[in-house]
Design a protein around this motif. Structure first.
Motif, PDB file in Angstrom:
ATOM      1  N   ASP A 130     -28.861 -47.144   0.890  1.00 36.32           N
ATOM      2  CA  ASP A 130     -29.249 -48.545   0.808  1.00 36.32           C
ATOM      3  C   ASP A 130     -28.283 -49.373   1.666  1.00 36.32           C
ATOM      4  O   ASP A 130     -27.062 -49.213   1.579  1.00 36.32           O
ATOM      5  CB  ASP A 130     -29.203 -49.010  -0.648  1.00 36.32           C
ATOM      6  CG  ASP A 130     -29.515 -50.488  -0.789  1.00 36.32           C
ATOM      7  OD1 ASP A 130     -30.702 -50.827  -0.863  1.00 36.32           O
ATOM      8  OD2 ASP A 130     -28.553 -51.293  -0.805  1.00 36.32           O
ATOM      9  N   ALA A 131     -28.840 -50.250   2.500  1.00 34.98           N
ATOM     10  CA  ALA A 131     -28.020 -50.983   3.458  1.00 34.98           C
ATOM     11  C   ALA A 131     -26.938 -51.814   2.784  1.00 34.98           C
ATOM     12  O   ALA A 131     -25.778 -51.843   3.218  1.00 34.98           O
ATOM     13  CB  ALA A 131     -28.914 -51.875   4.323  1.00 34.98           C
ATOM     14  N   PRO A 514     -31.163 -51.180  11.284  1.00 32.31           N
ATOM     15  CA  PRO A 514     -31.663 -52.378  11.907  1.00 32.31           C
ATOM     16  C   PRO A 514     -31.771 -52.212  13.405  1.00 32.31           C
ATOM     17  O   PRO A 514     -30.902 -51.635  14.037  1.00 32.31           O
ATOM     18  CB  PRO A 514     -30.596 -53.430  11.539  1.00 32.31           C
ATOM     19  CG  PRO A 514     -29.896 -52.860  10.350  1.00 32.31           C
ATOM     20  CD  PRO A 514     -29.944 -51.395  10.503  1.00 32.31           C
ATOM     21  N   ALA A 515     -32.832 -52.714  13.968  1.00 34.59           N
ATOM     22  CA  ALA A 515     -32.969 -52.675  15.417  1.00 34.59           C
ATOM     23  C   ALA A 515     -31.938 -53.557  16.066  1.00 34.59           C
ATOM     24  O   ALA A 515     -31.538 -53.335  17.176  1.00 34.59           O
ATOM     25  CB  ALA A 515     -34.372 -53.128  15.811  1.00 34.59           C
ATOM     26  N   GLY A 516     -31.476 -54.552  15.369  1.00 35.37           N
ATOM     27  CA  GLY A 516     -30.404 -55.379  15.887  1.00 35.37           C
ATOM     28  C   GLY A 516     -29.791 -56.170  14.760  1.00 35.37           C
ATOM     29  O   GLY A 516     -30.471 -56.790  13.975  1.00 35.37           O
ATOM     30  N   ALA A 527     -35.181 -56.678   1.660  1.00 40.69           N
ATOM     31  CA  ALA A 527     -35.892 -55.395   1.637  1.00 40.69           C
ATOM     32  C   ALA A 527     -36.249 -54.942   3.026  1.00 40.69           C
ATOM     33  O   ALA A 527     -36.221 -53.751   3.343  1.00 40.69           O
ATOM     34  CB  ALA A 527     -37.151 -55.531   0.786  1.00 40.69           C
ATOM     35  N   SER A 528     -36.601 -55.888   3.891  1.00 38.33           N
ATOM     36  CA  SER A 528     -36.983 -55.492   5.246  1.00 38.33           C
ATOM     37  C   SER A 528     -35.814 -54.912   5.996  1.00 38.33           C
ATOM     38  O   SER A 528     -35.957 -54.006   6.804  1.00 38.33           O
ATOM     39  CB  SER A 528     -37.541 -56.702   6.009  1.00 38.33           C
ATOM     40  OG  SER A 528     -36.562 -57.713   6.128  1.00 38.33           O
ATOM     41  N   GLU A 529     -34.608 -55.412   5.708  1.00 39.07           N
ATOM     42  CA  GLU A 529     -33.428 -54.850   6.380  1.00 39.07           C
ATOM     43  C   GLU A 529     -33.193 -53.419   5.922  1.00 39.07           C
ATOM     44  O   GLU A 529     -32.840 -52.549   6.710  1.00 39.07           O
ATOM     45  CB  GLU A 529     -32.201 -55.698   6.074  1.00 39.07           C
ATOM     46  CG  GLU A 529     -32.105 -56.953   6.912  1.00 39.07           C
ATOM     47  CD  GLU A 529     -30.859 -57.745   6.549  1.00 39.07           C
ATOM     48  OE1 GLU A 529     -30.519 -57.798   5.354  1.00 39.07           O
ATOM     49  OE2 GLU A 529     -30.240 -58.302   7.448  1.00 39.07           O
ATOM     50  N   VAL A 530     -33.329 -53.197   4.620  1.00 40.99           N
ATOM     51  CA  VAL A 530     -33.107 -51.858   4.099  1.00 40.99           C
ATOM     52  C   VAL A 530     -34.061 -50.868   4.744  1.00 40.99           C
ATOM     53  O   VAL A 530     -33.720 -49.736   5.036  1.00 40.99           O
ATOM     54  CB  VAL A 530     -33.272 -51.853   2.557  1.00 40.99           C
ATOM     55  CG1 VAL A 530     -33.194 -50.444   2.018  1.00 40.99           C
ATOM     56  CG2 VAL A 530     -32.215 -52.734   1.918  1.00 40.99           C
ATOM     57  N   GLU A 531     -35.272 -51.317   5.014  1.00 40.77           N
ATOM     58  CA  GLU A 531     -36.259 -50.441   5.632  1.00 40.77           C
ATOM     59  C   GLU A 531     -36.153 -50.433   7.148  1.00 40.77           C
ATOM     60  O   GLU A 531     -36.922 -49.782   7.829  1.00 40.77           O
ATOM     61  CB  GLU A 531     -37.662 -50.904   5.228  1.00 40.77           C
ATOM     62  CG  GLU A 531     -37.965 -50.724   3.754  1.00 40.77           C
ATOM     63  CD  GLU A 531     -37.820 -49.285   3.331  1.00 40.77           C
ATOM     64  OE1 GLU A 531     -37.236 -49.017   2.264  1.00 40.77           O
ATOM     65  OE2 GLU A 531     -38.275 -48.402   4.081  1.00 40.77           O
ATOM     66  N   GLY A 532     -35.183 -51.203   7.696  1.00 38.58           N
ATOM     67  CA  GLY A 532     -34.982 -51.164   9.137  1.00 38.58           C
ATOM     68  C   GLY A 532     -35.988 -51.981   9.891  1.00 38.58           C
ATOM     69  O   GLY A 532     -36.332 -51.649  11.014  1.00 38.58           O
ATOM     70  N   GLU A 533     -36.484 -53.082   9.301  1.00 38.55           N
ATOM     71  CA  GLU A 533     -37.529 -53.852   9.946  1.00 38.55           C
ATOM     72  C   GLU A 533     -37.033 -55.186  10.467  1.00 38.55           C
ATOM     73  O   GLU A 533     -37.798 -56.101  10.721  1.00 38.55           O
ATOM     74  CB  GLU A 533     -38.673 -54.090   8.946  1.00 38.55           C
ATOM     75  CG  GLU A 533     -39.357 -52.806   8.520  1.00 38.55           C
ATOM     76  CD  GLU A 533     -40.355 -53.032   7.403  1.00 38.55           C
ATOM     77  OE1 GLU A 533     -40.938 -52.041   6.946  1.00 38.55           O
ATOM     78  OE2 GLU A 533     -40.552 -54.195   7.007  1.00 38.55           O
ATOM     79  N   VAL A 534     -35.709 -55.316  10.609  1.00 35.83           N
ATOM     80  CA  VAL A 534     -35.186 -56.560  11.142  1.00 35.83           C
ATOM     81  C   VAL A 534     -35.474 -56.637  12.626  1.00 35.83           C
ATOM     82  O   VAL A 534     -35.137 -55.713  13.371  1.00 35.83           O
ATOM     83  CB  VAL A 534     -33.654 -56.647  10.915  1.00 35.83           C
ATOM     84  CG1 VAL A 534     -33.106 -57.927  11.508  1.00 35.83           C
ATOM     85  CG2 VAL A 534     -33.345 -56.564   9.439  1.00 35.83           C
TER      86      VAL A 534
END
Length: 539
Positions: A130-131, A514-516, A527-534
C-alpha cells in the motif's frame, strides 16, 4: 485476517529496523572511544580516522554487492548471514591487539553490514504494498538510520564508563542474537530473483576508487596537499571511478545502473542524502573529540551530549514525511538542507569556553532537524524511481549514498581539522622550552596534546593545554565552514533540481507505482494513487 496480516507487517518492520540499528550504530559507537584508542593503540589523528572509515568504506563499497546477493539468493537469507558474520567479526575486533588489527576487523564488520543493510529496505518495500503504508514504513526506516548514528556515542560512552574499549564490539553479540530471534519470528522469507551474471569488475573498480580517494584524503595533511603522492592519489581515484562509470554504461547487466542518475530527481535525492551524512558523520567525528579534549567530559558525558541528534530525529522524522505529503518533498528537503547549514553556522560562534546549553545543543538540534527533513522524503523519492527488479540494488544505491557521504565526511572534515592542527600546534608550542619529542607527540592528535599538557608542571601545563585546545578550535572552525557551504549549496541545488514530477518507473514493491509523483504539489494517498493511476504532470 487482514488485521493480523497488517499487524505482522509492522512487527516485521520492527525487527528489520532493529537489524538496521545494529549495523548503523557501529558507524559512530567507536567515536567516544577514540581518545582511549589513541592512548592504548598509539594512534594519531589519521589512525583514528581509519578506525572510523575502515568500516564505512567497506560498507559503502560492498552495499551494491549486498543488494545483488539479496536479489540472487533471497534478502532474508543474506540478512541472517550478515548478522551472523557481524557477530563473529565483532568478537575478533574486541580481541585486537594493535591498530592494524583493529582497522582490519573494522573493515570486516563493514563487509557483513553490507549484507544486512540493503536487505532491510528491500524486504520493507516488498511487504508494504500500500502506497501510504509503504511511505510510513520507509520514513520509519530512514529515521532509524539517523537515530542510530546518534545513539552510537551514547551507548559507547555508557559502555566505556563501565568496561574497556573492547565492550563497544562485544555488545554486538547479544544485540545480534536478539535481531536473529526477531527475524526468524516475524520476517517473511523472500523469493530469489532471476538475476544476471555478477559484475565483479564493477565491484573491484568501485571499491578501489573509493578506497584510494579516502586513503589519499586522510593522509594528505601529513604528506602535504601539494605533494605528488597526494595529487596522484586523487587523480588516480577519479580515473578509477570514471572507468567504473564508463564500464557500467557499456555492459548489459551492471552492478550499478548509473543510467538511473539521468533521472534528476533520483540523482538529486541521492546527492542530498550523501551530503547530509557527509556533514553529519564528519561533525560527530569532530564533536566527540571536542567534548572530551576541550570540555573535559568523560566518554558517557560526551555520548549523552549527542542525544539531541537522536531525540530530534525521532520526533521530526514522521513530521517530515507528513509535510512531504502535504507540501511536496522538494520544499521539505530544501528546508532540511538550510536547517543543517544553519546548525553548522552556529558552531562557528563557539570557542573553547562555549557552554553546551548556551550554544552547542541548539546547533546540534538544527542539524538533526535538517537531517530528518532530508532523509525520509529523499529516500521515498529514490525508491519511487525504481522498477521492481531493482529493489535490492536500488535500495543499496540509497544506502550507499549514506555510507559514501559519511566516509568522505570523516576523511575530508577530519583532514581539514588535521591540516590546521598540525600547522598550528608547532607554532604555538615553540619557544616554550618543550622537548622536541613532546611537541611531536602533541602533533599526533588533540588528545595526545592534552595528555602532554597534563604531564607538565603548573602554569606551563596549563598554557600548553590552552594552546592545544585553541588550535583544535581553529581546525574545528575551518572544517565546519566546509559543512556550512556544502549543506547550503545542497539546499540551493534541491530547490532548482527537484522541480516537476518524479517519474517513469514502477514502484519498488512490484505494484504499478505512480506515473509521476510531483515534488512540488502535495501528495495524498488516495485510492487512485495506490492503484498507480495518478496522471503524470508536465515538469
Amino acid at each position: 485476517m487482514r488485521t493480523e496480516r497488517t499487524a505482522a507487517r509492522w512487527w516485521a518492520l520492527g525487527a528489520l529496523s532493529f537489524a538496521e540499528l545494529l549495523v548503523m550504530i557501529d558507524n559512530t559507537i567507536v567515536n567516544v572511544a577514540l581518545p582511549r584508542l589513541a592512548r592504548d593503540l598509539d594512534a594519531g589523528i589519521s589512525g583514528l580516522q581509519w578506525i572510523v572509515d575502515a568500516y564505512t568504506l567497506v560498507f559503502a563499497g560492498l552495499l551494491l554487492t549486498g543488494g545483488y546477493l539479496g536479489d540472487r539468493f533471497g534478502h532474508r537469507r543474506m540478512l541472517v548471514t550478515g548478522i551472523v558474520g557481524f557477530m563473529a567479526v565483532s568478537a575478533l575486533a574486541a580481541s585486537a591487539q594493535s591498530l592494524g588489527q583493529l582497522i582490519a576487523t573494522r573493515g570486516g564488520l563493514g563487509l557483513f553490514a553490507a549484507l544486512v543493510f540493503p536487505a532491510t529496505l528491500a524486504i520493507i518495500t516488498s511487504i508494504f504494498v500500500d502506497a501510504k503504508e509503504r511511505a510510513t514504513a520507509v520514513g520509519i526506516w530512514a529515521a532509524t538510520s539517523g537515530v542510530a548514528v546518534a545513539i552510537g556515542p551514547v551507548l559507547g560512552g555508557w559502555l566505556l564508563e563501565h568496561f574497556s574499549w573492547t565492550s563497544v564490539f562485544w555488545v554486538n553479540v547479544p544485540f545480534g542474537m536478539i535481531a536473529l530471534a526477531a527475524i526468524f519470528a516475524v520476517v517473511p522469507g523472500t523469493r530469489p530473483l532471476e538475476v544476471p551474471r555478477f559484475d565483479i569488475a564493477g565491484v573491484a573498480l568501485s571499491v578501489a576508487g573509493l578506497g584510494l580517494l579516502t586513503y589519499t584524503l586522510i593522509e594528505a595533511p601529513h604528506v602535504g596537499w601539494g605533494e605528488v603522492r597526494t595529487v596522484a592519489g586523487i587523480v588516480g581515484a577519479l580515473a578509477l571511478l570514471t572507468l567504473f562509470v564508463a564500464i557500467q554504461l557499456r555492459i548489459a547487466h551492471p552492478i550499478l545502473d548509473v543510467r538511473l542518475f539521468a533521472n534528476r530527481h533520483f540523482a538529486t535525492a541521492a546527492a542530498m542524502i550523501s551530503l547530509a551524512f557527509f556533514a553529519l558523520f564528519g561533525f560527530i567525528f569532530l564533536i566527540t573529540q571536542f567534548f572530551q579534549a576541550v570540555k573535559g567530559y568523560g566518554p558517557l558525558a560526551a555520548g549523552v551530549r549527542t542525544l539531541p541528534f537522536a531525540i530530534v530525529m525521532a520526533v521530526l522524522s514522521p513530521v517530515a514525511m507528513m509535510l512531504s505529503h502535504r507540501f511536496g518533498a522538494r520544499y521539505v528537503a530544501v528546508l532540511g538542507a538550510f536547517l543543517m547549514s544553519g546548525g553548522f553556522a552556529l558552531v562557528e560562534l563557539s570557542s573553547r569556553d562555549s557552554g553546551y546549553w548556551e550554544l552547542i545543543i541548539w546547533a546540534m538540534s538544527l542539524m538533526a532537524s535538517g537531517l530528518a527533513f532530508i532523509s525520509g522524503p529523499c529516500t521515498q523519492l529514490i525508491m519511487d524511481a525504481l522498477r521492481p527488479e531493482q529493489a535490492g540494488a536500488g535500495s543499496a544505491v540509497n544506502d550507499t549514498t549514506r555510507e559514501i557521504g559519511g566516509t568522505l565526511g570523516v576523511a575530508v572534515l577530519g583532514s581539514i581539522l588535521t591540516s590546521a592542527y598540525v600547522a598550528g600546534i608547532a607554532d604555538r608550542l615553540s619557544g616554550r622550552g618543550l622537548p622536541r619529542e613532546a611537541v611531536d607527540v602533541a602533533e599526533q592528535s588533540v588528545m595526545a596534546g592534552v595528555e602532554v599538557a597534563r604531564q607538565l608542571p603548573g602554569t606551563l601545563g596549563d598554557a600548553v593545554q590552552v594552546a592545544v585546545q585553541e588550535v583544535f578550535m581553529d581546525g574545528l572552525h575551518d572544517a565546519v565552514w566546509a559543512a556550512v557551504a556544502i549543506t547550503a549549496a545542497a539546499g540551493v541545488a534541491a530547490l532548482l533540481l527537484l522541480r516537476g514530477t518524479v517519474g517513469g518507473h514502477r514502484g519498488a514493491a512490484g505494484e504499478a507505482g505512480p506515473a509521476g509523483v510531483d515534488t512540488d504539489i502535495p501528495a495524498t494517498a488516495t485510492a487512485s494513487e495506490v492503484e498507480g493511476e495518478v496522471p503524470a504532470r508536465t515538469p
